[in-house]
Structures are given as C-alpha cells and as structure tokens.
Design a protein around this motif. Sequence first.
Motif, PDB file in Angstrom:
ATOM      1  N   THR A 174      -3.880  -3.926   7.252  1.00  0.00           N
ATOM      2  CA  THR A 174      -4.511  -5.125   6.701  1.00  0.00           C
ATOM      3  C   THR A 174      -5.803  -5.528   7.400  1.00  0.00           C
ATOM      4  O   THR A 174      -6.497  -6.417   6.923  1.00  0.00           O
ATOM      5  CB  THR A 174      -3.539  -6.327   6.736  1.00  0.00           C
ATOM      6  OG1 THR A 174      -3.406  -6.772   8.097  1.00  0.00           O
ATOM      7  CG2 THR A 174      -2.171  -5.949   6.208  1.00  0.00           C
ATOM      8  N   GLU A 175      -6.136  -4.904   8.532  1.00  0.00           N
ATOM      9  CA  GLU A 175      -7.321  -5.367   9.252  1.00  0.00           C
ATOM     10  C   GLU A 175      -8.259  -4.242   9.657  1.00  0.00           C
ATOM     11  O   GLU A 175      -8.817  -4.238  10.761  1.00  0.00           O
ATOM     12  CB  GLU A 175      -6.891  -6.181  10.480  1.00  0.00           C
ATOM     13  CG  GLU A 175      -6.427  -7.574  10.087  1.00  0.00           C
ATOM     14  CD  GLU A 175      -5.890  -8.381  11.256  1.00  0.00           C
ATOM     15  OE1 GLU A 175      -5.972  -7.925  12.405  1.00  0.00           O
ATOM     16  OE2 GLU A 175      -5.368  -9.477  11.008  1.00  0.00           O
ATOM     17  N   THR A 176      -8.415  -3.268   8.777  1.00  0.00           N
ATOM     18  CA  THR A 176      -9.369  -2.194   9.044  1.00  0.00           C
ATOM     19  C   THR A 176     -10.727  -2.611   8.491  1.00  0.00           C
ATOM     20  O   THR A 176     -10.835  -2.980   7.322  1.00  0.00           O
ATOM     21  CB  THR A 176      -8.892  -0.897   8.383  1.00  0.00           C
ATOM     22  OG1 THR A 176      -7.712  -0.473   9.069  1.00  0.00           O
ATOM     23  CG2 THR A 176      -9.944   0.196   8.471  1.00  0.00           C
ATOM     24  N   THR A 177     -11.737  -2.557   9.343  1.00  0.00           N
ATOM     25  CA  THR A 177     -13.048  -3.061   8.927  1.00  0.00           C
ATOM     26  C   THR A 177     -14.091  -1.976   8.726  1.00  0.00           C
ATOM     27  O   THR A 177     -15.073  -2.175   8.021  1.00  0.00           O
ATOM     28  CB  THR A 177     -13.587  -4.064   9.964  1.00  0.00           C
ATOM     29  OG1 THR A 177     -13.525  -3.432  11.242  1.00  0.00           O
ATOM     30  CG2 THR A 177     -12.779  -5.336   9.983  1.00  0.00           C
ATOM     31  N   GLN A 191     -11.025  -2.637   4.642  1.00  0.00           N
ATOM     32  CA  GLN A 191     -11.068  -1.302   4.031  1.00  0.00           C
ATOM     33  C   GLN A 191      -9.709  -0.617   4.082  1.00  0.00           C
ATOM     34  O   GLN A 191      -8.816  -1.025   4.828  1.00  0.00           O
ATOM     35  CB  GLN A 191     -12.071  -0.419   4.805  1.00  0.00           C
ATOM     36  CG  GLN A 191     -13.433  -1.023   4.992  1.00  0.00           C
ATOM     37  CD  GLN A 191     -14.166  -1.206   3.669  1.00  0.00           C
ATOM     38  OE1 GLN A 191     -14.014  -0.409   2.747  1.00  0.00           O
ATOM     39  NE2 GLN A 191     -14.950  -2.269   3.573  1.00  0.00           N
ATOM     40  N   ASN A 192      -9.585   0.451   3.284  1.00  0.00           N
ATOM     41  CA  ASN A 192      -8.407   1.307   3.393  1.00  0.00           C
ATOM     42  C   ASN A 192      -8.550   2.197   4.623  1.00  0.00           C
ATOM     43  O   ASN A 192      -9.598   2.798   4.816  1.00  0.00           O
ATOM     44  CB  ASN A 192      -8.277   2.196   2.150  1.00  0.00           C
ATOM     45  CG  ASN A 192      -8.017   1.377   0.907  1.00  0.00           C
ATOM     46  OD1 ASN A 192      -7.179   0.480   0.906  1.00  0.00           O
ATOM     47  ND2 ASN A 192      -8.749   1.666  -0.150  1.00  0.00           N
ATOM     48  N   GLN A 243      -3.708   3.701   0.914  1.00  0.00           N
ATOM     49  CA  GLN A 243      -4.374   3.002  -0.185  1.00  0.00           C
ATOM     50  C   GLN A 243      -3.704   1.639  -0.325  1.00  0.00           C
ATOM     51  O   GLN A 243      -2.498   1.560  -0.603  1.00  0.00           O
ATOM     52  CB  GLN A 243      -4.216   3.822  -1.477  1.00  0.00           C
ATOM     53  CG  GLN A 243      -4.713   3.125  -2.720  1.00  0.00           C
ATOM     54  CD  GLN A 243      -6.239   2.995  -2.732  1.00  0.00           C
ATOM     55  OE1 GLN A 243      -6.963   3.952  -2.491  1.00  0.00           O
ATOM     56  NE2 GLN A 243      -6.713   1.778  -3.016  1.00  0.00           N
ATOM     57  N   VAL A 244      -4.461   0.604  -0.083  1.00  0.00           N
ATOM     58  CA  VAL A 244      -3.906  -0.746  -0.176  1.00  0.00           C
ATOM     59  C   VAL A 244      -4.175  -1.275  -1.583  1.00  0.00           C
ATOM     60  O   VAL A 244      -5.272  -1.129  -2.115  1.00  0.00           O
ATOM     61  CB  VAL A 244      -4.516  -1.671   0.898  1.00  0.00           C
ATOM     62  CG1 VAL A 244      -3.870  -3.044   0.843  1.00  0.00           C
ATOM     63  CG2 VAL A 244      -4.349  -1.057   2.274  1.00  0.00           C
ATOM     64  N   PHE A 245      -3.127  -1.871  -2.203  1.00  0.00           N
ATOM     65  CA  PHE A 245      -3.259  -2.283  -3.605  1.00  0.00           C
ATOM     66  C   PHE A 245      -3.650  -3.741  -3.788  1.00  0.00           C
ATOM     67  O   PHE A 245      -4.250  -4.118  -4.770  1.00  0.00           O
ATOM     68  CB  PHE A 245      -1.948  -2.019  -4.351  1.00  0.00           C
ATOM     69  CG  PHE A 245      -1.632  -0.559  -4.447  1.00  0.00           C
ATOM     70  CD1 PHE A 245      -2.515   0.307  -5.067  1.00  0.00           C
ATOM     71  CD2 PHE A 245      -0.459  -0.047  -3.901  1.00  0.00           C
ATOM     72  CE1 PHE A 245      -2.249   1.656  -5.157  1.00  0.00           C
ATOM     73  CE2 PHE A 245      -0.194   1.300  -3.990  1.00  0.00           C
ATOM     74  CZ  PHE A 245      -1.080   2.154  -4.618  1.00  0.00           C
ATOM     75  N   GLY A 256       0.831  -1.200   0.000  1.00  0.00           N
ATOM     76  CA  GLY A 256       0.000   0.000   0.000  1.00  0.00           C
ATOM     77  C   GLY A 256       0.863   1.246   0.000  1.00  0.00           C
ATOM     78  O   GLY A 256       2.080   1.180   0.199  1.00  0.00           O
ATOM     79  N   VAL A 257       0.212   2.374  -0.242  1.00  0.00           N
ATOM     80  CA  VAL A 257       0.911   3.655  -0.167  1.00  0.00           C
ATOM     81  C   VAL A 257       0.120   4.576   0.755  1.00  0.00           C
ATOM     82  O   VAL A 257      -1.082   4.766   0.570  1.00  0.00           O
ATOM     83  CB  VAL A 257       1.064   4.309  -1.554  1.00  0.00           C
ATOM     84  CG1 VAL A 257       1.559   5.748  -1.420  1.00  0.00           C
ATOM     85  CG2 VAL A 257       2.047   3.530  -2.404  1.00  0.00           C
TER      86      VAL A 257
END
Lengths: 295, 184
Positions: free
Chosen positions: A267-270, A234-235, A224-226, A203-204
Amino acid sequence: MRFSSKPTLLVFLILFTSWLHAQDDLLGLVGEDEPKKEYVKAAFKSSRVINAHSMEFINPGTMDFRILHRFGNIDQGLKNFFGLDQASMRMGFDFGLRPNLMVGVGRSTYKKEVDGFIKYAPLRQSKGPGSFPVTVALVAGMTVDGLPWSDPTRENYFTSRLAYYFSAIVGRKFSDAFTLQITPTVVHKNLVQLQTDVNDIMGVGVGGRLKLNKRMALTWDYTQVFNGLTDGYQNPLSLGLDIESGGHVFQLHISNSAGMNERAFITETTGQWGKGEVRMGFNLSRMFQLKKKKS
Amino acid sequence: MKKYLFLFSLLAITATASAQKYFTKNGTISFDATASGSPENITADNRTVTCVVDGSNGNIQFKSTMKAFTFERALMQEHFNENYVESDKYPEAVFKGVITNVSTISFGKDGSYPATVKGKLTLHGVEKEVESAGTIIVAKGKVTAKANFNVLLSDYNIKVPSVVADKVSNTAKIAVNCGLEPLK
C-alpha cells in the motif's frame, strides 16, 4: 529318444534354475520398493520470493534470522552513493514448527513497525501416489505502527496502529528450474489518513523464480493492486537474484518499493519504474538448526 | 528310475544353493564428508539400505535411496539432495560386485571372515570401479556385512563449491553395516 525326453526336460530345468541364480540382478529378488508420496521441496530458496511470502516453508526445528535492507533511490547518483547512504532495515526471526507451518516476527525501521505472521499450508505439492499439483498456503499477519501519534491532542486508540494482511498463495514448482505462484492478498488498515481512503486494499501478487544454476536463481515479485491506491502510490515490482551458500541465502534485488512487510510494500510503494525511481536492496537469511533432527 | 532320482536330487541341491542367499532392507550406510577443521559435521546415515549377498558365488549388491539419508541439520539434507547428489535426477546409488575371496568364507559356520569386495558403484549417474576390504561376520545363522571405504566426490561429478570447501571435504568416508537374513 522317446524314453529320454523327460530327463532332458529336467536337465533343462536344472540349467534354467542355475542360470537364474547366475544372473546378476540380486536386488530384483527382494522386490521393488513401493512408490511413496513425496512432497516437493525447494520451490524457492527462501520463504520469501523477495518481499512477498513464497510457497516455501523453512524446515521444522529451524530458525531463520533475516536481515533486510532497502536503500534509497539509485537515481540520486554519487551524492548519496546511489542510495546506499539511506538504508532502511527490517530484522526478523522466523521459526519452522511443522513442515507446513511457520511463524515469524520482525521490526522495521520504517514507521518503527513491528510485524508478525503465521503461515500454514493445508495442501502441499507432491508427487507419487495421491499427489497434488500445487501448494496452497495461507498467511495471516499483523503490523503495529510504532511512530508517535501525529496528533497527540486528540483521543488516540492503540488499535489505530494496527493493520492486518491475509494472503493465499497458490504455487507450483513446474520443474527444477521454474516455479510460479499467485498470491491474492488483502491488507486491512484500522486507521487511514483521509476519509476518502479505503481500509481494505486488495491485490494479486505474481512471484516466480528461474534457477540459473544450483546456487543462483532469478526471482521476480509483482503485486497488482486493484483498489485503494491513492495518487502517488504504485504497484510494487521487484527483480532479484538469489545466491545460496551453505546456511546463507542472499536475495539481492532492485525494486520500486522500500517496504518490508505486506502493509508497507503493497500500500505504500512510491517509486515509478518508468521514471527510474528504483532502489537496491537485499534480504540476508541465515538458517539455524534449533532442534537436532537425528535421534 | 535311478536317473530320475539323481536328477531330482540335483534339482534339490540347486534349490538348497539358492537358500545360500542373504538379504536385508534396513541395512545402514553412513558417510562423513567433514573437511578437517570444519565447525560443522557433514555426516548422514541411511538406515533403509537394501543388500543381497549370494553365498554360493560371492555376488553382493547394495541399493541406497539418496533421499533416505538423514542429516543433523535439515538444511544440509535439503542441499545434499538438491545441490550435491541431485536426488530427483539420480534417486539411488547402486553397488554391484563380488566378494573375491568368497571361497574362504563359510556362511554356515560362526566366525569373522575378512572379505575383499570388488565391483561397480553407480552414484550421481556415474559408474566407477571400487574395491574395499570388509568383514563378513556369521553368528547363529545371521550374517553381517561390514565395510569402510572412501569415495572421492569429484569421481562422481559432485562438485564442492569453494565457499564451503572449508566444511565439505571432497573425500567421503563411507561405512556399511548390514545385518542379513537368509533369503527364502
């Protein structure tokens, strides 16, 4: 008259020398100081934008005691006091070793996770002769999941608890008030839940701050996760307010993320901002001087 | 010819008069803005102060780079530069004044002379009249200028927020100590 022209010149000279002496810029007589290369400081009030590492380092010889809280979703209303009943926290200690080198450890209640990192800036924004326009800082970190094994009957390896993250921060303090940084990050998880899940998530991040006055600043922190975000994830986007008072910095914010280390918040945002699934949180930073600076 | 000699000697005298200047680039200015009862000391010093004194007319000038003030706590230093004196905007403090009783001081003769200095101090972009009692010490051709005076931060538009008012006083006690060499 022809005879006295030379003495007149001399009189002028004398007058001129005494006039020189009478002028009031004595400081000019000893010469100007050479301009020196100077590193740009205080791009952010804290070494974190909100969740992500910032281009800022804590001073060498200081320790930053950080207490982070993330609450439950605000939309739960009064029943859970807008999420404040459900606090998750991380306690951490950061240490400044050099002006461009710091390390830190922390432990989060979420997943009973311990994390540690090292952050180093090979290039720092500076002004004056030999200046450089941006700070480039590298962060390498590791997290250790502390939960009991989900399936104790099978053979479990300690390495399965580990995840790593690597960030490269490129940031610039454009003015006293405005700082912006971008942060490419990769998170590597040794063990993922499903066979279809990826181990390396890229991500960036884009983080910045806008100073409102000398002691308050607005901050934002987005990644922003790619790849590798499976359904439901979520991002992370956080919006914050930094308040500084003496040795404390309070970073109040609202965010869709509850994570307090890179693995968790990238990696674990909901939460979904669009659905109002945001939560309050704060970072409290207290700076301690461990090594006296003065000789 | 006599006329020329006279004029030349006059020139020579003015030249000697110019040797009556003294200077340093590593004088010390320290300040103490600790509020009474504060658990922390708000003190700092700058050991790279430029000072020039003209013994012939008593003119005296100081220049202090704000970022050269060092504190015991790094964070205090950062806040000093960023929030209080705003060193990026106002990089130096300058004093330009005159020793009003310069006629009673013989820079060529060892001794300790009380001195009164009057002039303008520019700090944080604000210029203000200040007056201070000090001492000029002459010993073996070396001249030392010392002074102690108080500065009100509010006079210079430096605000102390109420949350730290129990630590940072509005009055800064300034101590100046400059060992000077003859300026050639």
